[in-house]
Design a protein around this motif. Structure first.
Motif, PDB file in Angstrom:
ATOM      1  N   LYS A  21       0.835  -1.209   0.000  1.00 48.90           N
ATOM      2  CA  LYS A  21       0.000   0.000   0.000  1.00 48.90           C
ATOM      3  C   LYS A  21       0.869   1.259   0.000  1.00 48.90           C
ATOM      4  CE  LYS A  21      -3.607   2.302   2.660  1.00 48.90           C
ATOM      5  NZ  LYS A  21      -4.430   2.260   3.863  1.00 48.90           N
ATOM      6  N   LEU A  22       1.877   1.303   0.870  1.00 50.23           N
ATOM      7  CA  LEU A  22       2.746   2.473   0.959  1.00 50.23           C
ATOM      8  C   LEU A  22       3.525   2.695  -0.339  1.00 50.23           C
ATOM      9  CD1 LEU A  22       4.143   4.774   2.563  1.00 50.23           C
ATOM     10  CD2 LEU A  22       5.846   3.068   3.246  1.00 50.23           C
ATOM     11  N   VAL A  23       4.130   1.644  -0.885  1.00 52.89           N
ATOM     12  CA  VAL A  23       4.954   1.784  -2.086  1.00 52.89           C
ATOM     13  C   VAL A  23       4.108   2.230  -3.267  1.00 52.89           C
ATOM     14  CG1 VAL A  23       6.382   0.519  -3.752  1.00 52.89           C
ATOM     15  CG2 VAL A  23       6.731   0.183  -1.288  1.00 52.89           C
ATOM     16  N   ASN A  24       2.956   1.616  -3.474  1.00 53.71           N
ATOM     17  CA  ASN A  24       2.114   2.006  -4.607  1.00 53.71           C
ATOM     18  C   ASN A  24       1.542   3.415  -4.435  1.00 53.71           C
ATOM     19  OD1 ASN A  24       2.463  -0.244  -6.312  1.00 53.71           O
ATOM     20  ND2 ASN A  24       1.082  -1.434  -5.024  1.00 53.71           N
ATOM     21  N   LEU A  25       1.220   3.782  -3.207  1.00 56.03           N
ATOM     22  CA  LEU A  25       0.740   5.146  -2.940  1.00 56.03           C
ATOM     23  C   LEU A  25       1.840   6.158  -3.250  1.00 56.03           C
ATOM     24  CD1 LEU A  25      -1.441   7.060  -1.630  1.00 56.03           C
ATOM     25  CD2 LEU A  25      -0.138   6.752   0.495  1.00 56.03           C
TER      26      LEU A  25
ATOM     27  N   GLN B 140      -2.418   8.628  -8.250  1.00 56.66           N
ATOM     28  CA  GLN B 140      -2.849   9.803  -9.008  1.00 56.66           C
ATOM     29  C   GLN B 140      -3.402  10.883  -8.069  1.00 56.66           C
ATOM     30  OE1 GLN B 140      -2.511  10.503 -12.205  1.00 56.66           O
ATOM     31  NE2 GLN B 140      -1.685   8.537 -12.826  1.00 56.66           N
ATOM     32  N   ASP B 141      -3.772  10.480  -6.852  1.00 54.30           N
ATOM     33  CA  ASP B 141      -4.444  11.396  -5.932  1.00 54.30           C
ATOM     34  C   ASP B 141      -3.507  12.055  -4.922  1.00 54.30           C
ATOM     35  OD1 ASP B 141      -6.894  10.675  -7.127  1.00 54.30           O
ATOM     36  OD2 ASP B 141      -7.010   8.912  -5.845  1.00 54.30           O
ATOM     37  N   VAL B 142      -2.638  11.261  -4.315  1.00 52.45           N
ATOM     38  CA  VAL B 142      -1.725  11.764  -3.298  1.00 52.45           C
ATOM     39  C   VAL B 142      -0.329  11.722  -3.893  1.00 52.45           C
ATOM     40  CG1 VAL B 142      -0.854  11.446  -0.955  1.00 52.45           C
ATOM     41  CG2 VAL B 142      -3.196  10.774  -1.509  1.00 52.45           C
ATOM     42  N   ARG B 143       0.270  12.894  -4.085  1.00 51.68           N
ATOM     43  CA  ARG B 143       1.563  12.920  -4.770  1.00 51.68           C
ATOM     44  C   ARG B 143       2.612  13.643  -3.947  1.00 51.68           C
ATOM     45  NH1 ARG B 143       1.105  13.340 -11.173  1.00 51.68           N
ATOM     46  NH2 ARG B 143      -0.709  12.016 -11.428  1.00 51.68           N
TER      47      ARG B 143
END
Length: 167
Positions: free
Chosen positions: A15-19, A24-27
């Motif tokens: 979850k952390l790595v993909n986020l 697209q939302d949190v950058r």
């Protein structure tokens, strides 16, 4: 406080790595969402990193996973990859702290004489970050690893650049 990851941590790490890399939302400034689409890592790919002479190191703030890094011994060097900080926690010095911890960990536990890593050629700000930390470009490059199932490049000519740091 840093801890060594166990397989129980896999869902949180994925979850952390993909986020951090592909949301697209949190950058944050390390996002690759504008240059690569798709997931950066799957649970199976992460599970495959649990091998001898390799560790995934995690940094928690209370119960929240805020950073991670993968360190793997290869001969007399350590490969450092998947260095990730939560996008909302970037620009606070965590990346420097995680990288330093990974290097120290590798020296203490794997008796290495240097470090290696790979960075996408289009990620100039990330390359500059590593250059400021003492890494140098080797001049070696590779095609984007499409077969590794780590996302689809959105532009042609994205390459992997290799960096090293000697101790």
């Amino acid at each position: 406080m840093f801890i060594e990851a166990t397989k129980q941590h896999i869902p949180d790490i994925v979850k952390l790595v993909n986020l951090s890399y592909r949301s697209q939302d949190v950058r944050g400034w390390t996002s690759e969402a504008d240059v690569v689409s798709g997931e950066r890592i799957s649970a199976q790919q992460l599970q495959d990193l649990f091998v001898p002479d390799a560790k995934i190191l995690l940094l928690f703030d209370a119960a929240e996973l805020v950073a991670c890094v993968h360190v793997q011994k290869h001969k007399d060097q350590a490969y450092i990859g998947m260095l990730t900080t939560h996008p909302q926690r970037q620009n606070q010095g965590l990346g420097k702290q995680v990288l330093q911890f990974a290097e120290d960990f590798a020296q203490e536990n794997f008796a290495v004489t240097g470090f290696k890593m790979s960075v996408l050629s289009c990620r100039t700000e990330l390359i500059e970050f590593y250059l400021r930390r003492g890494y140098v470009l080797t001049g070696e490059t590779e095609d984007y690893p499409i077969d590794a199932n780590v996302g689809q490049p959105l532009f042609e000519n994205i390459r992997l650049l290799h960096l090293v740091k000697h101790v």
